[in-house]
Write an enzyme that holds these catalytic residues in place. Structure first.
Site, PDB file in Angstrom:
ATOM      1  N   GLN A  79     -27.875  61.664 -36.367  1.00 16.25           N
ATOM      2  CA  GLN A  79     -26.918  61.320 -35.282  1.00 16.25           C
ATOM      3  C   GLN A  79     -26.382  59.968 -35.373  1.00 16.25           C
ATOM      4  O   GLN A  79     -25.905  59.183 -34.628  1.00 16.25           O
ATOM      5  CB  GLN A  79     -27.075  61.420 -33.829  1.00 16.25           C
ATOM      6  CG  GLN A  79     -27.435  62.840 -33.394  1.00 16.25           C
ATOM      7  CD  GLN A  79     -25.822  63.575 -33.270  1.00 16.25           C
ATOM      8  OE1 GLN A  79     -24.754  62.633 -32.994  1.00 16.25           O
ATOM      9  NE2 GLN A  79     -25.793  64.747 -33.320  1.00 16.25           N
ATOM     10  N   SER A  80     -26.413  59.461 -36.541  1.00 16.25           N
ATOM     11  CA  SER A  80     -26.146  57.918 -37.120  1.00 16.25           C
ATOM     12  C   SER A  80     -24.478  57.696 -36.722  1.00 16.25           C
ATOM     13  O   SER A  80     -23.732  58.378 -37.023  1.00 16.25           O
ATOM     14  CB  SER A  80     -26.178  57.929 -38.558  1.00 16.25           C
ATOM     15  OG  SER A  80     -25.398  56.839 -38.971  1.00 16.25           O
ATOM     16  N   ASN A  81     -24.386  56.675 -35.871  1.00 14.00           N
ATOM     17  CA  ASN A  81     -23.010  56.061 -35.462  1.00 14.00           C
ATOM     18  C   ASN A  81     -22.363  55.553 -36.833  1.00 14.00           C
ATOM     19  O   ASN A  81     -21.138  55.540 -36.869  1.00 14.00           O
ATOM     20  CB  ASN A  81     -23.255  55.127 -34.581  1.00 14.00           C
ATOM     21  CG  ASN A  81     -23.757  55.658 -33.187  1.00 14.00           C
ATOM     22  OD1 ASN A  81     -23.296  56.839 -32.732  1.00 14.00           O
ATOM     23  ND2 ASN A  81     -24.718  54.930 -32.620  1.00 14.00           N
ATOM     24  N   ALA A  83     -22.620  56.592 -39.962  1.00 15.38           N
ATOM     25  CA  ALA A  83     -22.107  57.541 -40.798  1.00 15.38           C
ATOM     26  C   ALA A  83     -20.990  58.031 -40.157  1.00 15.38           C
ATOM     27  O   ALA A  83     -19.724  58.349 -40.844  1.00 15.38           O
ATOM     28  CB  ALA A  83     -23.097  58.660 -40.829  1.00 15.38           C
TER      29      ALA A  83
END
Ligand SMILES: *Cc1c(COP(=O)(O)O)cnc(C)c1O
Length: 343
Positions: A79-81, A83
């Site tokens: 859930q990388s912001n 990325a």
């Protein structure tokens, strides 16, 4: 008197973030602890392209552009912001985007919720890897770069969180922006101020620390609360980025790891991206009483840590506190079940 923001010479930057972001008083919680609390709203740098990563990407993507890249390659948690911000910025700029994302079981990747949905909608390619592979991600980056070159593309590698010497400029610039805003408050820029924020990959902290050193007219301390790993890890990571910037751009400041990096450790809780009920309860209370949304992975933990320390050890803080809201709204949705349990 100190230098002003006009005196700082910045590397090339693309305009992607909506800045300056507001600096707002947060009286409800400030009064509770007897401090002047403000929120720097970097959750408002955009709608889907919101949060702190886009400030760093303004500089990193300008560098990618100057090197003739046509595809960006980066990595992060599922859930990388970072990325997501990279994927959206790439779509806006007409660049290809490949994301290397960490997940428990790559054979059964997570459903397209939260940031993953946005990544998919803006056409990013996703390579799912295990946490073990993630630790060796330089090899995965090399493999993907080779594959991209073989198909005629020109890849540009962006490290986790865009936290390197180029990306740190995003928060040097943010610090200069904040300095101008502090100067307008009662007491001005010389009033002692503690700037509190969440640290994940260290680039935000590094930029704020360097910006603060470049602007000696501002009487501020930069304090981070780590959301993973520990103090020793962040001292090393933030220190390395700061030293890289000083060297690469020949900054005329004296940076000392032990003096300039301040870390409040002890609020990782159950671990990265894992929440404790008391963290979610505070996040829910803030939303309910103020209409302000913190995220469970970063800002919720940092805000929880800051309020816990204000109760435990108020002398640590100055009277004026700026909490930097670094965004992360889309991280709420994958935790809908845990949060709903509080209603
Ligand atoms: C990435 C992130 C952080 C941490 O910033 P770093 O520069 O990686 O230390 C804080 N808050 C949010 C919402 C983030 O996405």
């Amino acid at each position: 008197m100190g230098r002003s923001r006009e005196d700082i010479s910045y590397p090339a930057r693309l305009e992607l973030a909506r800045t300056p972001t507001p600096l707002e008083p947060f009286k409800r919680f400030g009064d509770r602890f007897g401090v002047d609390l403000y929120i720097k709203r970097d959750d408002l740098t955009g709608t889907v392209l919101s949060g702190n990563k886009i400030r760093k990407l303004e500089f990193v993507l300008a560098d990618a552009h100057s090197k003739g890249a046509d595809t960006v390659l980066t990595c992060g948690g599922e859930q990388s912001n970072h990325a997501r911000a990279t994927a959206i910025a790439a779509a806006q700029l007409g660049l290809g985007c490949r994301l290397i994302l960490r997940t428990g079981d790559p054979a059964h990747p997570p459903s397209p919720e939260g940031n993953i949905l946005l990544n998919r909608m803006c056409g990013a390619e996703i390579v799912w890897i295990t946490p073990e592979e993630y630790r060796q991600r330089d090899e995965i980056f090399a493999r993907e770069e080779t594959a991209l070159r073989a198909s005629g593309r020109k890849p540009y590698r962006i490290p986790e969180g865009a936290s390197n010497a180029v990306g740190a400029w995003g928060y040097i610039r943010a610090m200069a922006e904040l300095a101008d805003q502090l100067a307008e408050l009662p007491g001005g820029a010389t009033q002692p101020t503690t700037i509190v924020h969440a640290a994940g990959s260290g680039g935000t902290s590094a930029g704020l620390i360097l910006g603060n050193l470049l602007l000696p007219g501002v009487n501020a301390r930069v304090v981070c609360i780590n959301v993973c790993d520990d103090e020793a890890y962040f001292r090393r990571v933030i220190g390395k980025i700061c030293e890289d910037v000083v060297k690469r751009y020949n900054l005329k400041i004296s940076f000392a790891q032990n003096r300039d990096i301040e870390i409040i450790d002890g609020y990782v809780g159950r671990g990265y991206a894992l929440s404790q009920p008391q963290e979610l309860e505070l996040l829910y209370e803030v939303a309910r009483t103020s209409g302000l949304f913190l995220d469970p992975v970063y800002t919720g933990k940092a805000f929880f840590g800051m309020t816990a320390e204000l109760s435990r050890n108020p002398e640590f803080f100055s009277e004026r506190i700026v909490f930097l809201h670094t965004g992360g709204i889309f991280g709420l949705f994958p935790q809908a079940k845990e949060i709903s349990a509080l209603f």
